[in-house]
Design an enzyme around this catalytic site. Structure first.
Site, PDB file in Angstrom:
ATOM      1  N   LYS A  85       0.799  -1.224   0.000  1.00  0.00           N
ATOM      2  CA  LYS A  85       0.000   0.000   0.000  1.00  0.00           C
ATOM      3  C   LYS A  85       0.832   1.275   0.000  1.00  0.00           C
ATOM      4  O   LYS A  85       0.353   2.340  -0.429  1.00  0.00           O
ATOM      5  CB  LYS A  85      -0.941   0.000   1.200  1.00  0.00           C
ATOM      6  CG  LYS A  85      -2.036  -1.058   1.154  1.00  0.00           C
ATOM      7  CD  LYS A  85      -3.106  -0.702   0.140  1.00  0.00           C
ATOM      8  CE  LYS A  85      -4.317  -1.621   0.265  1.00  0.00           C
ATOM      9  NZ  LYS A  85      -5.409  -1.215  -0.632  1.00  0.00           N
TER      10      LYS A  85
ATOM     11  N   SER B 272       1.087  -9.853  -0.104  1.00  0.00           N
ATOM     12  CA  SER B 272       0.817  -8.412  -0.025  1.00  0.00           C
ATOM     13  C   SER B 272       0.905  -7.802   1.352  1.00  0.00           C
ATOM     14  O   SER B 272       0.928  -6.590   1.480  1.00  0.00           O
ATOM     15  CB  SER B 272      -0.571  -8.106  -0.610  1.00  0.00           C
ATOM     16  OG  SER B 272      -1.586  -8.610   0.223  1.00  0.00           O
TER      17      SER B 272
END
Length: 330
Positions: free
Chosen positions: A62, A313
């Site tokens: 992110k 992730s």
């Protein structure tokens, strides 16, 4: 009306946007390494290459999108500050990037956000507004804050700057491992997968790209079947970062046109994969970050695809949740 940046907020980013984002985010984002595991390959009957975004700043990919967004704002927009909404990884990424640039950030987070993500976000001194996930509308809260304060709304996935930033992870992966058959990506709002499609399909048009979501958070699966965006109830999946209820507008346009498939994994498959990665590869991956690996480990891909790039992730998980996952196998 929502106060947005000067960007064309509803345009689809291009490959050149990803390349520019890659240069822009160097100030904060790391080029993460590739890892392999003989044991994972044997268990999955594949040759897999992990893109280790759990080793990224903030523990997830992110930071790429958040940094690209904030560095794309002009000086007046930065002075006004930003407001965003997130259950954790995006919140922390915005807080890190905003502190780096001296931008005031207001972050709307659910009361049931993982404690590790909430506490990590607080370290960077943003203004945090809590809401009830089941009764409040986080986007409406964010719009209200923007209207009252003049802040710029910083979406968590459905914006060309965010998508371009997230796509840099796949640019790196394809260049680090140029002979892949497929890339498998966690799928929540769709920013990471959208960026992956733009990057991978430009560099290697024949490369297959798949998204993976939990069976309990199957808004993408249902939407692609229907040919239009569908909305589901707040999903009870353990993968807190993938609890979206409907696809984004821009991300749906990109993914519905180019994705090679959206795969579903069960809660037990997610838990088993988190345990496997921790005990066999010594990598701590949160449930949301493990879904792509779960799809490969549990045979969800077409059998002819052998060399697989997997984006891990996120590595932010509460210890009680981890204990529950590991204890389930005892």
């Amino acid at each position: 009306m929502i106060i947005e940046s000067a960007a064309e907020a509803h345009t689809v980013p291009t490959f050149d946007d990803l390349e520019r984002a890659a240069e822009r985010i160097r100030v904060l984002a790391r080029q993460t390494p590739i890892a392999t595991s003989r044991l994972f390959n044997e268990a999955s009957s594949s040759e897999s290459f992990f893109k280790c975004e759990h080793l990224q700043r903030g523990g997830a990919f992110k930071i790429r999108g958040a940094t690209n967004f904030l560095h794309s704002l002009n000086e007046d927009e930065r002075r006004r500050g930003v407001v965003t909404f997130s259950s954790g990884n995006h919140a922390q990424a915005v807080a890190i990037a905003a502190q780096h640039l001296g931008v005031h950030a207001t972050i709307v987070m659910p009361t049931d956000a993982p404690r590790s993500k909430l506490e990590s976000t607080k370290l960077y001194d943003p203004e945090i507004v809590l809401y009830d996930r089941h009764n409040d509308d986080r986007e409406a809260l964010s719009r209200d804050i923007a209207q009252r304060t003049g802040a710029i709304v910083l979406p968590s996935y459905d914006h060309p700057w965010i998508i371009a930033g997230q796509g840099t992870a796949t640019l790196e992966l394809v260049r680090q491992q140029p002979h892949l058959d497929a890339i498998v990506v966690p799928l929540g709002g769709g920013g990471l997968l959208s960026g992956a499609l733009i990057g991978a399909k430009t560099l290697r048009p024949e490369l297959k790209v798949f998204g993976v979501e939990p069976e309990l958070a199957n808004d993408w699966h249902l939407s692609l079947q229907a040919g239009e965006r569908q909305t589901i109830a707040a999903p009870p999946t353990l993968a807190d970062g993938l609890r979206t209820t409907t696809p984004g507008e821009i991300t749906f346009r990109i993914i519905s046109e180019d994705v090679d498939g959206v795969l579903l994994v069960s809660e037990e498959e997610i838990k088993a994969t988190v345990r496997f990665l921790l005990t066999r590869t010594k990598m701590l991956i949160e449930p949301s970050g493990a879904v792509a690996a779960a799809a490969v480990l549990h045979g969800k891909l077409p059998g002819e695809l052998r060399r697989i790039g997997i984006i891990l992730s996120g590595g932010n998980v509460d210890l009680p949740v981890l204990a529950e996952i590991c204890g389930a196998a005892a």
